[in-house]
Design a protein around this motif. Structure first.
Motif, short mmCIF file in Angstrom:
data_model
loop_
_atom_site.label_atom_id
_atom_site.label_comp_id
_atom_site.label_asym_id
_atom_site.label_seq_id
_atom_site.Cartn_x
_atom_site.Cartn_y
_atom_site.Cartn_z
N GLU A 1 10.23 -2.90 4.47
CA GLU A 1 10.16 -3.55 3.16
C GLU A 1 10.56 -5.02 3.29
N GLY A 2 9.85 -5.86 2.58
CA GLY A 2 10.13 -7.28 2.63
C GLY A 2 9.22 -8.04 3.57
N ARG A 3 8.27 -7.33 4.22
CA ARG A 3 7.31 -7.99 5.10
C ARG A 3 6.01 -8.19 4.35
N ARG A 4 5.52 -9.40 4.33
CA ARG A 4 4.30 -9.72 3.59
C ARG A 4 3.09 -9.56 4.49
N GLY A 5 2.04 -8.93 3.97
CA GLY A 5 0.82 -8.76 4.74
C GLY A 5 0.06 -10.07 4.88
N VAL B 1 10.33 -3.13 -7.94
CA VAL B 1 10.65 -3.71 -6.64
C VAL B 1 9.36 -4.20 -6.00
N ASP B 2 9.32 -5.46 -5.59
CA ASP B 2 8.19 -6.00 -4.85
C ASP B 2 8.37 -5.62 -3.38
N PRO B 3 7.54 -4.71 -2.83
CA PRO B 3 7.76 -4.25 -1.45
C PRO B 3 7.53 -5.33 -0.41
N GLU B 4 6.83 -6.41 -0.76
CA GLU B 4 6.54 -7.45 0.22
C GLU B 4 7.48 -8.64 0.13
N SER B 5 8.38 -8.63 -0.86
CA SER B 5 9.38 -9.69 -0.93
C SER B 5 10.79 -9.14 -1.11
N GLY B 6 10.90 -7.89 -1.57
CA GLY B 6 12.19 -7.27 -1.81
C GLY B 6 12.81 -7.63 -3.15
N ASP C 1 -5.71 -3.52 -1.07
CA ASP C 1 -5.52 -3.69 -2.51
C ASP C 1 -5.70 -5.14 -2.92
N PHE C 2 -5.85 -6.04 -1.93
CA PHE C 2 -6.12 -7.46 -2.15
C PHE C 2 -5.02 -8.13 -2.98
N LEU C 3 -3.81 -7.61 -2.88
CA LEU C 3 -2.68 -8.23 -3.57
C LEU C 3 -2.01 -9.23 -2.63
N GLY C 4 -1.01 -9.92 -3.15
CA GLY C 4 -0.32 -10.91 -2.33
C GLY C 4 -1.06 -12.22 -2.28
N LEU D 1 0.82 -1.21 0.00
CA LEU D 1 0.00 0.00 0.00
C LEU D 1 0.85 1.27 0.00
N ASP D 2 2.16 1.14 0.24
CA ASP D 2 3.05 2.30 0.25
C ASP D 2 3.49 2.62 -1.16
N PHE D 3 2.54 2.85 -2.03
CA PHE D 3 2.82 3.08 -3.44
C PHE D 3 1.76 3.98 -4.03
#
Length: 328
Positions: free
Chosen positions: A177-181, A247-252, A205-208, A109-111
């Motif tokens: 960054e790198g933390r998955r919801g 960059v994938d913020p939830e995986s890095g 955003d229902f992603l991940g 969501l930081d996008f």
């Protein structure tokens, strides 16, 4: 809505009991946002009850004698048979509902590339829903998940509690960054323990990971459901901007892409459309209405149209294909 920047040194205000410590700059954004929401919604959504679940209610109440003009579908036949006088079953009006916000503030969501970040759009949507709920005198609580921490705010009525909730939401720190919801876990927090009938509003955003459908469907057995999907136009299509590092913020993970390739941009748009269609289908299967908000649109007008549609008694279901706005 202006984007809250980093707080200045010494900007924190002393907290009173029951209030969150919020930087002065964020407090100013809260006041402007509350003012905009109140003026827009109160000016267009007239009536003594502005809740998102209008109507006479569904909980059974006492019976009374039938009068011409009453809904015959509510005839109380057992009482009518005993008294030989037509009676109708009254229902408990949908007031003092318990509304729960499930707010996703994971790193995805930081996008944002247009007017605001998706995180700010989540905050704006939560402010509007909170205002509608507090205006009607209902109780509202929240489950806030960032991927690093999960916070629970109990459901309480009143404007003071509503402002406290928004301050807590505004003061939620960004996850590294790198933390998955984990949206599924947040939904499970609402499911257990079982709660009285009410409404659950999921803002994400229902992603991940797509493991949130089952707990959401479980909530739909007892509650009204609303899924507020926030997105940015760059998540739907790519501009021809040359070599871009994603960059994938939830995986890095990082990936360099040559966006000047027209075929690549077309494949990206098709994949994004398929992803949004899948999200819409999952919301539909769970029985949730859908409101889609974008960082490049007038989100307040979208919310107003959505609420007016609900007040007319029309279900607002997710669109059947990606790219369509969920409110018409």
């Amino acid at each position: 809505m202006s984007r809250p920047g980093p707080p200045a040194a010494g900007a924190d205000r002393p907290a009173t009991p029951g209030q969150a410590v919020v930087p002065a700059q964020v407090e100013a954004v809260l006041r402007r946002l509350e003012y905009a929401v109140r003026n827009k919604l109160d000016g267009l959504l007239l009536g003594s009850y502005l809740g998102l679940v209008p109507g006479p209610g569904s909980e059974p109440g006492e019976s009374r004698q039938y009068y011409p003009g009453d809904d015959v579908r509510r005839m109380d036949w057992p009482v009518t048979a005993r008294t030989m006088t037509p009676h109708v079953r009254q229902t408990v009006a949908d007031r003092e509902l318990e509304t729960w916000l499930v707010v996703d503030l994971s790193p995805s969501l930081d996008f944002g590339t247009v007017n605001m970040e998706k995180r700010e759009l989540v905050f704006a949507a939560a402010t509007a829903i909170t205002h509608l709920t507090a205006k009607a005198g209902n109780r509202i609580g929240a489950i806030i998940t960032t991927g690093e921490q999960l916070s629970r705010i109990p459901a309480v009525a009143g404007t003071n509690h509503a402002r406290y909730l928004m301050r807590k939401l505004a003061g939620t720190p960004r996850a590294a960054e790198g933390r998955r919801g984990d949206l599924a876990m947040a939904l499970e927090q609402v499911r257990r323990p079982p709660r009285r009938r009410g409404m659950v509003v999921v803002i994400s955003d229902f992603l991940g990971d797509q493991d949130w459908e089952r707990p959401l469907r479980g909530l739909g057995d007892r509650h009204e459901l609303l899924g507020i999907e926030v997105l940015d136009p760059r998540e739907l299509e790519l501009p021809a901007a040359g070599l871009v590092t994603f960059v994938d913020p939830e995986s890095g993970e990082q990936l360099e892409v040559q966006t000047s390739d027209a075929q690549l941009r077309q494949r990206y748009a098709e994949a994004a459309a398929e992803q949004r269609s899948q999200i819409a289908s999952m919301l539909r299967r769970a029985g949730a209405d859908q409101l889609r908000l974008r960082t490049d649109s007038d989100w307040l007008s979208d919310i107003v149209r959505f609420v007016l549609t609900r007040r007319r008694g029309v279900a607002v279901r997710p669109p059947s294909r990606a790219g369509m706005i969920g409110v018409h």
